[in-house]
Design an enzyme around this catalytic site. Structure first.
Site, PDB file in Angstrom:
ATOM      1  N   GLY A   1      82.447  21.149 -76.084  1.00 32.45           N
ATOM      2  CA  GLY A   1      82.808  21.215 -77.509  1.00 32.45           C
ATOM      3  C   GLY A   1      81.787  20.469 -78.355  1.00 32.45           C
TER       4      GLY A   1
ATOM      5  CD  GLU B   1      84.538  14.463 -76.007  1.00 29.78           C
ATOM      6  OE1 GLU B   1      83.706  14.721 -75.109  1.00 29.78           O
ATOM      7  OE2 GLU B   1      85.381  15.279 -76.397  1.00 29.78           O
TER       8      GLU B   1
HETATM    9  O1  DER Z   1      83.989  19.110 -75.315  1.00 33.52           O
HETATM   10  C1  DER Z   1      84.730  18.298 -74.772  1.00 33.52           C
HETATM   11  O2  DER Z   1      84.345  17.215 -74.313  1.00 33.52           O
HETATM   12  C2  DER Z   1      86.159  18.699 -74.545  1.00 33.52           C
HETATM   13  O3  DER Z   1      86.986  17.564 -74.389  1.00 33.52           O
HETATM   14  C3  DER Z   1      86.201  19.512 -73.276  1.00 33.52           C
HETATM   15  O4  DER Z   1      85.729  18.680 -72.261  1.00 33.52           O
HETATM   16  C4  DER Z   1      87.575  20.061 -72.968  1.00 33.52           C
HETATM   17  O5  DER Z   1      87.836  21.026 -73.932  1.00 33.52           O
HETATM   18  P1  DER Z   1      89.136  21.951 -73.795  1.00 33.52           P
HETATM   19  O6  DER Z   1      90.313  20.979 -73.723  1.00 33.52           O
HETATM   20  O7  DER Z   1      89.129  22.747 -75.067  1.00 33.52           O
HETATM   21  O8  DER Z   1      88.981  22.775 -72.565  1.00 33.52           O
END
Ligand code: DER
Length: 241
Positions: free
Chosen positions: A101, A107
């Site tokens: 994402g 993060e």
């Molecule tokens: O982009 C990210 O780090 C998101 O947390 C990814 O790792 C998980 O995205 P999703 O919950 O839409 O599959």
């Protein structure tokens, strides 16, 4: 159960670990979205009180604002009680790939300083080894001479049959850089690495990536998850490190 229902089940289970008064890292992505929604709902119902949210992206910041979740940042809260976030891949040692994402830097900053890092996934995210899904392992890089950096990343993992691609908003007529480059919350680009084979020693791979001048951060979250909640058609499993 649909994949989104499984994501919600895992998210709600993780939010049960949030106690009133906690400083909570709010993840990014479609799974973490359910957790943030749930925290907002419990705050609204008075079942949770005095929560401070630390968002991991502008997208989550806006979602949390709309839910009335009080927000702050790492400058004011350098240590968090818990963070809840999704993942793109999880290997048997609870190593993760995140960042599809595009929010991997914030993060990793937030989830690297929390006492508990709870990862929430549906079972489709489980892999035998990192990169095993054949999907992207993202690397955030500075825009300056991105082709140079992308080539160096690709060469680093030639042994694993690596292909490096600049992430674009939408590549037009199949040209890689036909579309505009995706830009992260931090004003950087993302190079997605695709592996044909296991890259082996993840710590060595992580160090080698981070040594390249021009690289900001990568999407392998090694030895960071403390709890993983996996929702599958047969139920929910919780794995603790
Ligand atoms: O982009 C990210 O780090 C998101 O947390 C990814 O790792 C998980 O995205 P999703 O919950 O839409 O599959």
């Amino acid at each position: 159960l649909t994949q989104d229902e499984l994501k919600r089940i895992a998210a709600y289970k993780a939010v049960e670990m949030v106690e009133s008064g906690m400083v909570v890292g709010l993840g990014t992505g479609s799974t973490a979205k359910h957790a943030v929604d749930r925290i907002g709902e419990l705050l609204h119902q008075g079942k949770l009180k005095n929560i401070i949210g630390i968002p991991t992206s502008t997208k989550t910041h806006e979602q949390a604002l709309s839910l009335g979740i009080p927000l702050s940042d790492l400058d004011s809260h350098p240590v968090l009680d818990i963070a809840i976030d999704g993942a793109d891949e999880i290997d048997p040692n609870l190593n993760l790939v995140k960042g599809r994402g595009g929010s991997l830097l914030r993060e990793k900053m937030v989830e690297g300083v929390c006492k508990k890092f709870v990862v929430i996934v549906d079972e489709s995210k489980l892999v035998k080894y990192i990169g095993g899904s054949g999907l992207a392992m993202p690397v955030e890089i500075v825009p300056f001479c991105w082709k140079f950096t992308a080539k160096r990343l690709q060469e680093l993992f030639e042994y694993a049959g690596c292909v490096a691609k600049l992430r674009t908003f939408a590549s037009c007529n199949g040209m890689e850089n036909g579309g505009l480059p995706f830009v992260t919350d931090n004003g950087n680009y993302v190079v997605d690495l695709y592996f044909k084979r296991d890259i082996g020693d993840l710590k060595a791979a992580s160090d080698a990536i981070l040594r390249l001048a021009g690289v900001v951060e990568h999407g392998m979250f090694l030895d960071m998850a403390t709890t993983v909640i996996v929702a599958g058609d047969l139920g929910v499993t919780i794995k603790n490190k």
